[in-house]
Scaffold this motif. Structure first.
Motif, PDB file in Angstrom:
ATOM      1  N   UNK A 285      -7.396   3.645  25.401  1.00  0.00           N
ATOM      2  CA  UNK A 285      -7.630   3.007  24.102  1.00  0.00           C
ATOM      3  C   UNK A 285      -6.331   2.486  23.495  1.00  0.00           C
ATOM      4  N   UNK A 286      -5.231   3.178  23.708  1.00  0.00           N
ATOM      5  CA  UNK A 286      -3.932   2.714  23.199  1.00  0.00           C
ATOM      6  C   UNK A 286      -3.538   1.394  23.853  1.00  0.00           C
ATOM      7  N   UNK A 287      -3.794   1.262  25.151  1.00  0.00           N
ATOM      8  CA  UNK A 287      -3.495   0.009  25.849  1.00  0.00           C
ATOM      9  C   UNK A 287      -4.387  -1.113  25.326  1.00  0.00           C
ATOM     10  N   UNK A 288      -5.666  -0.822  25.150  1.00  0.00           N
ATOM     11  CA  UNK A 288      -6.593  -1.825  24.618  1.00  0.00           C
ATOM     12  C   UNK A 288      -6.124  -2.270  23.236  1.00  0.00           C
ATOM     13  N   UNK A 289      -5.800  -1.309  22.361  1.00  0.00           N
ATOM     14  CA  UNK A 289      -5.345  -1.618  21.008  1.00  0.00           C
ATOM     15  C   UNK A 289      -4.085  -2.480  21.051  1.00  0.00           C
ATOM     16  N   UNK A 290      -3.126  -2.071  21.886  1.00  0.00           N
ATOM     17  CA  UNK A 290      -1.853  -2.802  21.989  1.00  0.00           C
ATOM     18  C   UNK A 290      -2.074  -4.242  22.459  1.00  0.00           C
ATOM     19  N   UNK A 291      -2.910  -4.419  23.473  1.00  0.00           N
ATOM     20  CA  UNK A 291      -3.175  -5.769  23.997  1.00  0.00           C
ATOM     21  C   UNK A 291      -3.890  -6.637  22.978  1.00  0.00           C
ATOM     22  N   UNK A 292      -4.867  -6.078  22.277  1.00  0.00           N
ATOM     23  CA  UNK A 292      -5.615  -6.863  21.289  1.00  0.00           C
ATOM     24  C   UNK A 292      -4.741  -7.187  20.086  1.00  0.00           C
TER      25      UNK A 292
END
Length: 149
Positions: free
Chosen positions: A28-35
């Motif tokens: 989820x941290x990667x998803x948040x960072x990318x978005x």
């Protein structure tokens, strides 16, 4: 596509050396960072929405989603085993992926970063609730009957 979801970066995120919830939170941290960086939506979800029905692409997209869902299924299975839950991991994994994709889609449309972050923050607690709801409940202690003379 499937190779990208099975590469070294995802191997690290989904490492079995970490707890299931830590793996979920890392993803989820990667998803948040990318978005936050581009807000172009999730690449796989975008491809699925546009080309998922096109024969030339559908099989590759299906395999990529299967690889991602497999990762989540493993995570859910392990979490369920740790807690004694009887949750059916595959549908729970599919629901997690759908929830994440949905949050990305809404963020792409409305650009509401606090709402997006709150949506992602609600995912791990939702998983925990599903796992707990599927766990055997301990028998309630019954009060002893009151005896009157």
């Amino acid at each position: 596509l499937a190779k990208a979801l099975n590469g070294p970066a995802f191997d690290e995120i989904f490492s079995h050396a970490k707890s299931p919830l830590q793996r979920l939170n890392d993803y989820l941290a990667v998803v948040r960072e990318r978005r936050h960086a581009d807000n172009c939506g999730d690449a796989l979800a975008n491809l699925a929405a546009e080309l998922g029905h096109v024969e030339r692409f559908s099989d590759r997209i299906r395999r990529a989603y299967a690889a991602l869902i497999d990762r989540f299924e493993s995570l859910v299975t392990e979490y369920a085993l740790e807690t004694g839950s009887t949750a059916d991991a595959r549908p729970v994994a599919r629901a997690l992926v759908a929830q994440i994709d949905g949050a990305c889609l809404l963020f792409k449309v409305d650009g509401d970063q606090p709402a997006f972050d709150a949506s992602l923050a609600a995912i791990a607690p939702a998983l925990t609730a599903v796992i707990r709801a599927s766990s055997p409940q301990p028998e309630q202690a019954r009060p002893s009957p009151i005896r009157r003379p």
